[in-house]
Design a protein around this motif. Structure first.
Motif, PDB file in Angstrom:
ATOM      1  N   HIS A 155      -4.005  24.050  12.274  1.00  9.76           N
ATOM      2  CA  HIS A 155      -4.139  22.738  12.893  1.00  9.76           C
ATOM      3  C   HIS A 155      -5.611  22.374  12.928  1.00  9.76           C
ATOM      4  CE1 HIS A 155      -0.006  22.290  14.186  1.00  9.76           C
ATOM      5  NE2 HIS A 155      -0.015  23.591  14.388  1.00  9.76           N
ATOM      6  N   PRO A 156      -5.906  21.063  12.968  1.00 11.10           N
ATOM      7  CA  PRO A 156      -7.306  20.669  13.051  1.00 11.10           C
ATOM      8  C   PRO A 156      -7.907  21.127  14.373  1.00 11.10           C
ATOM      9  CG  PRO A 156      -5.870  18.754  13.264  1.00 11.10           C
ATOM     10  CD  PRO A 156      -5.004  19.936  12.943  1.00 11.10           C
ATOM     11  N   ALA A 157      -9.212  21.154  14.434  1.00  9.88           N
ATOM     12  CA  ALA A 157      -9.918  21.565  15.648  1.00  9.88           C
ATOM     13  C   ALA A 157      -9.612  20.582  16.776  1.00  9.88           C
ATOM     14  CB  ALA A 157     -11.413  21.606  15.378  1.00  9.88           C
ATOM     15  N   GLN A 158      -9.995  20.927  17.966  1.00 12.17           N
ATOM     16  CA  GLN A 158      -9.785  20.071  19.118  1.00 12.17           C
ATOM     17  C   GLN A 158     -10.461  18.721  18.900  1.00 12.17           C
ATOM     18  OE1 GLN A 158      -7.848  20.732  21.788  1.00 12.17           O
ATOM     19  NE2 GLN A 158      -7.258  22.559  20.672  1.00 12.17           N
ATOM     20  N   PRO A 159      -9.909  17.655  19.498  1.00 10.89           N
ATOM     21  CA  PRO A 159     -10.489  16.327  19.333  1.00 10.89           C
ATOM     22  C   PRO A 159     -11.991  16.322  19.626  1.00 10.89           C
ATOM     23  CG  PRO A 159      -8.443  16.171  20.538  1.00 10.89           C
ATOM     24  CD  PRO A 159      -8.747  17.648  20.364  1.00 10.89           C
ATOM     25  N   GLY A 160     -12.733  15.678  18.751  1.00  6.89           N
ATOM     26  CA  GLY A 160     -14.166  15.577  18.913  1.00  6.89           C
ATOM     27  C   GLY A 160     -14.935  16.758  18.366  1.00  6.89           C
ATOM     28  N   ALA A 161     -14.250  17.836  18.022  1.00  8.15           N
ATOM     29  CA  ALA A 161     -14.927  19.043  17.569  1.00  8.15           C
ATOM     30  C   ALA A 161     -15.244  18.993  16.080  1.00  8.15           C
ATOM     31  CB  ALA A 161     -14.088  20.271  17.885  1.00  8.15           C
ATOM     32  N   GLU A 162     -14.515  18.193  15.329  1.00  7.75           N
ATOM     33  CA  GLU A 162     -14.668  18.201  13.884  1.00  7.75           C
ATOM     34  C   GLU A 162     -14.271  16.850  13.309  1.00  7.75           C
ATOM     35  OE1 GLU A 162     -12.125  20.394  10.515  1.00  7.75           O
ATOM     36  OE2 GLU A 162     -13.082  21.718  11.958  1.00  7.75           O
ATOM     37  N   CYS A 177     -10.421  11.522   4.934  1.00  7.32           N
ATOM     38  CA  CYS A 177      -9.275  11.049   4.161  1.00  7.32           C
ATOM     39  C   CYS A 177      -9.290  11.741   2.804  1.00  7.32           C
ATOM     40  CB  CYS A 177      -9.341   9.537   3.987  1.00  7.32           C
ATOM     41  SG  CYS A 177      -8.030   8.870   2.922  1.00  7.32           S
ATOM     42  N   SER A 178      -8.166  12.322   2.432  1.00  4.33           N
ATOM     43  CA  SER A 178      -8.065  13.059   1.174  1.00  4.33           C
ATOM     44  C   SER A 178      -8.099  12.144  -0.045  1.00  4.33           C
ATOM     45  CB  SER A 178      -6.776  13.876   1.142  1.00  4.33           C
ATOM     46  OG  SER A 178      -6.822  14.887   2.118  1.00  4.33           O
ATOM     47  N   HIS A 179      -7.951  10.851   0.166  1.00  2.00           N
ATOM     48  CA  HIS A 179      -7.912   9.929  -0.972  1.00  2.00           C
ATOM     49  C   HIS A 179      -9.245   9.199  -1.151  1.00  2.00           C
ATOM     50  CE1 HIS A 179      -6.567   6.427  -3.400  1.00  2.00           C
ATOM     51  NE2 HIS A 179      -5.812   7.369  -3.961  1.00  2.00           N
ATOM     52  N   CYS A 180      -9.752   8.559  -0.094  1.00  2.00           N
ATOM     53  CA  CYS A 180     -10.956   7.732  -0.240  1.00  2.00           C
ATOM     54  C   CYS A 180     -12.212   8.349   0.359  1.00  2.00           C
ATOM     55  CB  CYS A 180     -10.731   6.349   0.366  1.00  2.00           C
ATOM     56  SG  CYS A 180     -10.706   6.317   2.175  1.00  2.00           S
ATOM     57  N   GLY A 181     -12.056   9.389   1.184  1.00  2.00           N
ATOM     58  CA  GLY A 181     -13.217  10.044   1.773  1.00  2.00           C
ATOM     59  C   GLY A 181     -13.686   9.443   3.089  1.00  2.00           C
ATOM     60  N   ALA A 182     -12.933   8.490   3.656  1.00  2.00           N
ATOM     61  CA  ALA A 182     -13.291   7.926   4.953  1.00  2.00           C
ATOM     62  C   ALA A 182     -13.324   9.041   5.990  1.00  2.00           C
ATOM     63  CB  ALA A 182     -12.283   6.849   5.360  1.00  2.00           C
ATOM     64  N   VAL A 183     -14.224   8.914   6.953  1.00  2.00           N
ATOM     65  CA  VAL A 183     -14.396   9.967   7.958  1.00  2.00           C
ATOM     66  C   VAL A 183     -13.986   9.440   9.325  1.00  2.00           C
ATOM     67  CG1 VAL A 183     -16.069  11.488   9.075  1.00  2.00           C
ATOM     68  CG2 VAL A 183     -16.289  10.966   6.644  1.00  2.00           C
ATOM     69  N   ALA A 184     -13.238  10.247  10.080  1.00  2.00           N
ATOM     70  CA  ALA A 184     -12.855   9.924  11.453  1.00  2.00           C
ATOM     71  C   ALA A 184     -13.325  11.055  12.351  1.00  2.00           C
ATOM     72  CB  ALA A 184     -11.352   9.763  11.566  1.00  2.00           C
ATOM     73  N   GLU A 185     -13.830  10.704  13.493  1.00  2.00           N
ATOM     74  CA  GLU A 185     -14.238  11.711  14.469  1.00  2.00           C
ATOM     75  C   GLU A 185     -13.019  12.122  15.276  1.00  2.00           C
ATOM     76  OE1 GLU A 185     -17.239  13.100  14.580  1.00  2.00           O
ATOM     77  OE2 GLU A 185     -17.830  11.799  12.928  1.00  2.00           O
ATOM     78  N   GLY A 186     -12.611  13.377  15.143  1.00  2.00           N
ATOM     79  CA  GLY A 186     -11.426  13.858  15.835  1.00  2.00           C
ATOM     80  C   GLY A 186     -10.167  13.381  15.135  1.00  2.00           C
ATOM     81  N   PRO A 187      -9.001  13.861  15.548  1.00  2.00           N
ATOM     82  CA  PRO A 187      -7.749  13.493  14.891  1.00  2.00           C
ATOM     83  C   PRO A 187      -7.364  12.040  15.207  1.00  2.00           C
ATOM     84  CG  PRO A 187      -7.390  15.221  16.522  1.00  2.00           C
ATOM     85  CD  PRO A 187      -8.838  14.878  16.567  1.00  2.00           C
ATOM     86  N   PRO A 188      -7.389  11.160  14.203  1.00  2.00           N
ATOM     87  CA  PRO A 188      -7.009   9.769  14.433  1.00  2.00           C
ATOM     88  C   PRO A 188      -5.489   9.641  14.538  1.00  2.00           C
ATOM     89  CG  PRO A 188      -7.709  10.095  12.164  1.00  2.00           C
ATOM     90  CD  PRO A 188      -7.880  11.401  12.866  1.00  2.00           C
ATOM     91  N   PRO A 189      -4.979   9.042  15.611  1.00  2.00           N
ATOM     92  CA  PRO A 189      -3.527   9.012  15.838  1.00  2.00           C
ATOM     93  C   PRO A 189      -2.744   8.178  14.834  1.00  2.00           C
ATOM     94  CG  PRO A 189      -4.664   7.689  17.475  1.00  2.00           C
ATOM     95  CD  PRO A 189      -5.721   8.404  16.675  1.00  2.00           C
ATOM     96  N   THR A 190      -3.386   7.283  14.113  1.00  2.00           N
ATOM     97  CA  THR A 190      -2.645   6.419  13.189  1.00  2.00           C
ATOM     98  C   THR A 190      -2.734   6.869  11.736  1.00  2.00           C
ATOM     99  OG1 THR A 190      -4.531   4.925  12.973  1.00  2.00           O
ATOM    100  CG2 THR A 190      -2.907   4.411  14.680  1.00  2.00           C
ATOM    101  N   TRP A 191      -3.495   7.904  11.452  1.00  2.00           N
ATOM    102  CA  TRP A 191      -3.589   8.401  10.079  1.00  2.00           C
ATOM    103  C   TRP A 191      -2.330   9.188   9.737  1.00  2.00           C
ATOM    104  CZ3 TRP A 191      -8.858  10.289   7.888  1.00  2.00           C
ATOM    105  CH2 TRP A 191      -9.812   9.282   8.019  1.00  2.00           C
ATOM    106  N   THR A 192      -2.047   9.313   8.444  1.00  2.00           N
ATOM    107  CA  THR A 192      -0.889  10.057   7.963  1.00  2.00           C
ATOM    108  C   THR A 192      -1.326  11.468   7.587  1.00  2.00           C
ATOM    109  OG1 THR A 192       0.104   8.040   7.115  1.00  2.00           O
ATOM    110  CG2 THR A 192       0.920  10.104   6.204  1.00  2.00           C
ATOM    111  N   CYS A 193      -0.513  12.452   7.956  1.00  2.00           N
ATOM    112  CA  CYS A 193      -0.784  13.840   7.602  1.00  2.00           C
ATOM    113  C   CYS A 193       0.313  14.314   6.662  1.00  2.00           C
ATOM    114  CB  CYS A 193      -0.811  14.713   8.846  1.00  2.00           C
ATOM    115  SG  CYS A 193      -1.064  16.460   8.482  1.00  2.00           S
ATOM    116  N   SER A 194      -0.093  14.923   5.561  1.00  2.00           N
ATOM    117  CA  SER A 194       0.846  15.444   4.582  1.00  2.00           C
ATOM    118  C   SER A 194       0.519  16.915   4.340  1.00  2.00           C
ATOM    119  CB  SER A 194       0.699  14.648   3.280  1.00  2.00           C
ATOM    120  OG  SER A 194       1.476  15.199   2.255  1.00  2.00           O
TER     121      SER A 194
END
Length: 66
Positions: free
Chosen positions: A8-15, A19-36
């Motif tokens: 699982h990803p690190a705790q929110p804010g830790a990492e 995005c595996s397709h475009c390279g966009a970066v989000a701080e912590g796990p974004p709730p609206t992103w898709t995980c595959s």
């Protein structure tokens, strides 16, 4: 047979999550992103990439989901 658990990803804010397709970066796990999970590895897709590629994402689902 040993099942390998996907980490699982690190705790929110830790990492940052990328995005595996475009390279966009989000701080912590974004709730609206898709995980595959592909070959035991988690891949995250931002909202824009998920919308643009939804047919390919749905095509990888087990028939049990339909």
């Amino acid at each position: 047979m040993d099942q390998q658990q996907t980490p699982h990803p690190a705790q929110p804010g830790a990492e940052s999550i990328v995005c595996s397709h475009c390279g966009a970066v989000a701080e912590g796990p974004p709730p609206t992103w898709t995980c595959s999970v592909e070959n035991g590895t988690r891949h995250y897709y931002c909202d824009d990439c998920a919308r643009a590629n939804i047919r390919a994402i749905e095509g990888r689902l087990d028939s049990a989901w339909w």
